[in-house]
Design a protein around this motif. Structure first.
Motif, PDB file in Angstrom:
ATOM      1  N   ALA A 137       0.835  -1.200   0.000  1.00  0.00           N
ATOM      2  CA  ALA A 137       0.000   0.000   0.000  1.00  0.00           C
ATOM      3  C   ALA A 137       0.871   1.253   0.000  1.00  0.00           C
ATOM      4  O   ALA A 137       2.013   1.226   0.488  1.00  0.00           O
ATOM      5  CB  ALA A 137      -0.915  -0.007   1.226  1.00  0.00           C
ATOM      6  N   PRO A 138       0.355   2.363  -0.544  1.00  0.00           N
ATOM      7  CA  PRO A 138       1.113   3.621  -0.481  1.00  0.00           C
ATOM      8  C   PRO A 138       1.439   4.038   0.942  1.00  0.00           C
ATOM      9  O   PRO A 138       2.502   4.619   1.199  1.00  0.00           O
ATOM     10  CB  PRO A 138       0.178   4.626  -1.174  1.00  0.00           C
ATOM     11  N   SER A 139       0.521   3.756   1.881  1.00  0.00           N
ATOM     12  CA  SER A 139       0.792   4.112   3.280  1.00  0.00           C
ATOM     13  C   SER A 139       1.986   3.346   3.834  1.00  0.00           C
ATOM     14  O   SER A 139       2.733   3.863   4.674  1.00  0.00           O
ATOM     15  CB  SER A 139      -0.448   3.841   4.135  1.00  0.00           C
ATOM     16  N   THR A 140       2.177   2.108   3.364  1.00  0.00           N
ATOM     17  CA  THR A 140       3.339   1.327   3.810  1.00  0.00           C
ATOM     18  C   THR A 140       4.626   1.940   3.294  1.00  0.00           C
ATOM     19  O   THR A 140       5.629   2.025   4.020  1.00  0.00           O
ATOM     20  CB  THR A 140       3.217  -0.122   3.330  1.00  0.00           C
ATOM     21  N   VAL A 141       4.606   2.386   2.036  1.00  0.00           N
ATOM     22  CA  VAL A 141       5.787   3.060   1.480  1.00  0.00           C
ATOM     23  C   VAL A 141       6.080   4.342   2.259  1.00  0.00           C
ATOM     24  O   VAL A 141       7.233   4.644   2.587  1.00  0.00           O
ATOM     25  CB  VAL A 141       5.565   3.363  -0.015  1.00  0.00           C
ATOM     26  N   TRP A 142       5.022   5.106   2.546  1.00  0.00           N
ATOM     27  CA  TRP A 142       5.209   6.340   3.317  1.00  0.00           C
ATOM     28  C   TRP A 142       5.810   6.042   4.678  1.00  0.00           C
ATOM     29  O   TRP A 142       6.694   6.768   5.154  1.00  0.00           O
ATOM     30  CB  TRP A 142       3.871   7.047   3.490  1.00  0.00           C
ATOM     31  N   GLN A 143       5.358   4.973   5.342  1.00  0.00           N
ATOM     32  CA  GLN A 143       5.868   4.628   6.663  1.00  0.00           C
ATOM     33  C   GLN A 143       7.333   4.224   6.596  1.00  0.00           C
ATOM     34  O   GLN A 143       8.123   4.563   7.485  1.00  0.00           O
ATOM     35  CB  GLN A 143       5.037   3.486   7.260  1.00  0.00           C
ATOM     36  N   ILE A 144       7.717   3.492   5.531  1.00  0.00           N
ATOM     37  CA  ILE A 144       9.116   3.091   5.375  1.00  0.00           C
ATOM     38  C   ILE A 144       9.998   4.323   5.215  1.00  0.00           C
ATOM     39  O   ILE A 144      11.072   4.433   5.831  1.00  0.00           O
ATOM     40  CB  ILE A 144       9.266   2.144   4.168  1.00  0.00           C
ATOM     41  N   LEU A 145       9.558   5.280   4.396  1.00  0.00           N
ATOM     42  CA  LEU A 145      10.326   6.507   4.200  1.00  0.00           C
ATOM     43  C   LEU A 145      10.381   7.334   5.485  1.00  0.00           C
ATOM     44  O   LEU A 145      11.429   7.900   5.830  1.00  0.00           O
ATOM     45  CB  LEU A 145       9.706   7.324   3.073  1.00  0.00           C
ATOM     46  N   HIS A 146       9.273   7.393   6.185  1.00  0.00           N
ATOM     47  CA  HIS A 146       9.235   8.168   7.427  1.00  0.00           C
ATOM     48  C   HIS A 146      10.165   7.576   8.478  1.00  0.00           C
ATOM     49  O   HIS A 146      10.884   8.323   9.174  1.00  0.00           O
ATOM     50  CB  HIS A 146       7.797   8.202   7.947  1.00  0.00           C
ATOM     51  N   ASP A 147      10.157   6.242   8.614  1.00  0.00           N
ATOM     52  CA  ASP A 147      11.031   5.594   9.602  1.00  0.00           C
ATOM     53  C   ASP A 147      12.503   5.799   9.264  1.00  0.00           C
ATOM     54  O   ASP A 147      13.352   5.813  10.163  1.00  0.00           O
ATOM     55  CB  ASP A 147      10.713   4.099   9.684  1.00  0.00           C
ATOM     56  N   ALA A 148      12.812   5.928   7.957  1.00  0.00           N
ATOM     57  CA  ALA A 148      14.203   6.130   7.544  1.00  0.00           C
ATOM     58  C   ALA A 148      14.613   7.591   7.582  1.00  0.00           C
ATOM     59  O   ALA A 148      15.765   7.913   7.261  1.00  0.00           O
ATOM     60  CB  ALA A 148      14.410   5.561   6.141  1.00  0.00           C
ATOM     61  N   GLY A 149      13.694   8.491   7.958  1.00  0.00           N
ATOM     62  CA  GLY A 149      14.019   9.905   8.035  1.00  0.00           C
ATOM     63  C   GLY A 149      14.026  10.607   6.696  1.00  0.00           C
ATOM     64  O   GLY A 149      14.631  11.688   6.566  1.00  0.00           O
ATOM     65  N   ILE A 150      13.368  10.035   5.695  1.00  0.00           N
ATOM     66  CA  ILE A 150      13.306  10.640   4.364  1.00  0.00           C
ATOM     67  C   ILE A 150      12.004  11.407   4.251  1.00  0.00           C
ATOM     68  O   ILE A 150      10.917  10.838   4.388  1.00  0.00           O
ATOM     69  CB  ILE A 150      13.393   9.557   3.262  1.00  0.00           C
TER      70      ILE A 150
END
Length: 218
Positions: A142-155
């Motif tokens: 899901a797009p929300s999963t991609v957003w969460q991955i980027l957020h956790d990585a500080g991007i």
């Protein structure tokens, strides 16, 4: 699961003589209860009586062979305790919590690595664009999963992954930014008034351009 199955099998085996010879089976069951209680007491002469799972299992299984009216005389525990032990053993048969996983499955490490690689190599791609590129590759997330991955990585969100933050941008452009708000307020007498206000970000100066009870487009 194994304990519950063993408990059921024991109950079934002990119920066979109870059906054929109810009287003799009940007497034998009472003797077995007394013998086991004697073994428990001997095992714990130096301290308080503690019933281990095997003891509870045995007493609960034998309770089906003894008349319930004689439980208080035969068993060393109350009838309520016996029934509670019995319910606990039976409940384990239907307890699947150990095999049930709650929540969403975690994202594979390879997919996370690919998401971060696409984000770093393509600074202008947002999380929805990255999700769209992953879908043809067979990674259906899901797009929300991609957003969460980027957020956790500080991007941060595209396209400002490299550059000033939103706070830094507002501070640098404060002199040329004016916030506007059209608001209403109620007087003590219950009359509603409407006001158009502007705020200078740099000086924090407030400008109220007009107050009216009947606002129009003009």
């Amino acid at each position: 699961m194994i304990v519950s199955l063993l408990y059921k099998v024991t109950r079934r085996v002990l119920s066979v003589p109870a059906v054929l010879l109810r009287g003799e089976a009940a007497k034998d069951a009472e003797l077995l209860v007394l013998r086991h209680e004697n073994a428990v007491l001997r095992r714990q002469l130096a301290g308080p009586v503690r019933y281990e799972p095997a003891d509870r299992f045995w007493f609960a299984a034998l309770s089906g062979l003894v008349d319930r009216r004689r439980w208080r005389e035969v068993f060393p525990v109350t009838p309520g305790t016996l029934l509670a032990w019995h319910r606990r053993f039976v409940a384990r048969t239907w307890d699947h919590s150990a095999r049930r996983r709650t929540g969403r499955l975690p994202t594979r490490a390879a997919v996370k690595t690919l998401v971060l690689r696409l984000a770093r190599e393509n600074p202008r791609w947002g999380h929805r664009r990255i999700q769209g590129e992953l879908d043809p590759l067979g990674h259906h997330i899901a797009p929300s999963t991609v957003w969460q991955i980027l957020h956790d990585a500080g991007i941060g969100p595209a396209p400002r992954r490299t550059g000033p933050t939103w706070r830094q941008f507002l501070t640098a452009q404060a002199q040329s930014i004016i916030a506007a708000d059209f608001l209403h307020l109620d007087t003590v007498l219950g009359k509603r008034l409407y006001a158009l206000a502007f705020l200078e970000h740099d000086t924090r100066r407030l400008h109220i351009t007009g107050v009216t009870a009947h606002p129009t487009q003009a």
